[in-house]
Enzyme design. Structure first.
Site, short mmCIF file in Angstrom:
data_model
loop_
_atom_site.label_atom_id
_atom_site.label_comp_id
_atom_site.label_asym_id
_atom_site.label_seq_id
_atom_site.Cartn_x
_atom_site.Cartn_y
_atom_site.Cartn_z
N ASP A 56 38.52 41.30 42.43
CA ASP A 56 39.60 40.34 42.64
C ASP A 56 40.84 41.00 43.21
OD1 ASP A 56 38.15 38.21 41.66
OD2 ASP A 56 38.94 38.36 39.63
N TYR A 114 32.92 50.18 34.91
CA TYR A 114 34.31 49.81 35.17
C TYR A 114 35.21 50.52 34.15
CZ TYR A 114 33.14 45.88 38.28
OH TYR A 114 32.70 45.10 39.32
#
Length: 259
Positions: A56, A114
């Site tokens: 994003d 992540y």
């Protein structure tokens, strides 16, 4: 025109000034920047870039994987140098190789890693504002670690998925979830490895873990939140600034925590 030769690349990027990875109309994106650079190198021929994940706006990467078909043969080292010369300083291609035409960066991925960074100090650090989320309330590491244990394993993560998620199957496996704290700087580094993550899943997990960390929730509530399968039962969606795609795995044995 022939299909071209397929290349696989590892890219790093600072997502601060991008509207995410994926191309969007009238928006500056990582994919768009890469395709612009490749079109220049390909003498005007459009080259489509495929990424392992769609980060994003504001999200960073140290290990995003892409593939693309280049219209004519070129040495990988030379192509990597050319791409780095044509992209802005926000993007670096750190590795580039020729691969078989069957390789697909997204569909062949077996897992991802992540990280999410939180700086836990009384006041914001202006030099961390794009890369680490500021949370000024006291945080309890033992409680956070207890909560992380309850997140690992295979679960239906509906409660931790955005209501805008386009995935019907919300079952995912988190192989490893951990946190490290730098006592000198006050920065907390959360790390997650799994077979895949739903839209906003890590950011919602972090929003919930911060509530556990500062005492607004108890670690045991994680189990209840998972069982409810309702987005409203989890915490808020944390800011994108602390999130970074660290690595993409294409063999299961390489995934930390996989057994």
């Amino acid at each position: 025109m022939a299909k071209g030769l397929r290349y696989k690349a590892v890219i790093m990027y600072d997502g601060t000034q991008f509207s995410g990875f994926q191309v969007q109309p009238d928006q500056r994106t990582v994919q768009g920047e890469l395709e612009r650079a490749l079109a220049e190198l390909a003498k005007g021929v459009k080259v489509r870039v495929h990424g392992a994940g769609r980060t994003d706006a504001g999200v960073h990467s140290r290990g995003q994987i892409i593939h693309f078909d280049f219209p004519f043969e070129i040495d990988p080292e030379g192509l990597m140098i050319g791409m780095n010369a044509k992209t802005t300083a926000e993007i670096t291609i750190s590795n580039l190789i020729r691969v078989d035409d069957s390789f697909h960066a997204r569909y062949m991925a077996k897992g991802k890693k992540y990280s999410y960074r939180v700086h836990n100090n009384r006041f914001k650090d202006p030099f961390l504002r794009h890369y680490s989320y500021h949370h000024r309330y006291p945080m309890n590491k033992a409680k956070v670690e207890h909560a992380l244990e309850r997140l690992t394993g295979t679960h239906d993560f509906t409660s931790f998925a955005s209501t805008h998620s386009d995935k019907e199957d919300k079952i995912r496996t988190i192989y490893k979830a951990s946190v490290e704290v730098n006592e000198e700087t006050g920065e907390w580094i959360f790390t997650f490895t799994g077979n895949g993550f739903l839209y906003n899943m890590i950011r919602i997990i972090i929003g919930t873990l911060l509530q556990v960390a500062d005492g607004r929730r108890e670690p045991e509530e994680i189990t209840t939140i998972i069982a409810k399968k309702e987005r409203e039962s989890a915490g808020p969606t944390a800011s994108p600034v602390g999130l970074c795609m660290e690595e993409v795995y294409y063999t299961l044995k390489d995934i930390p925590g996989f057994e």
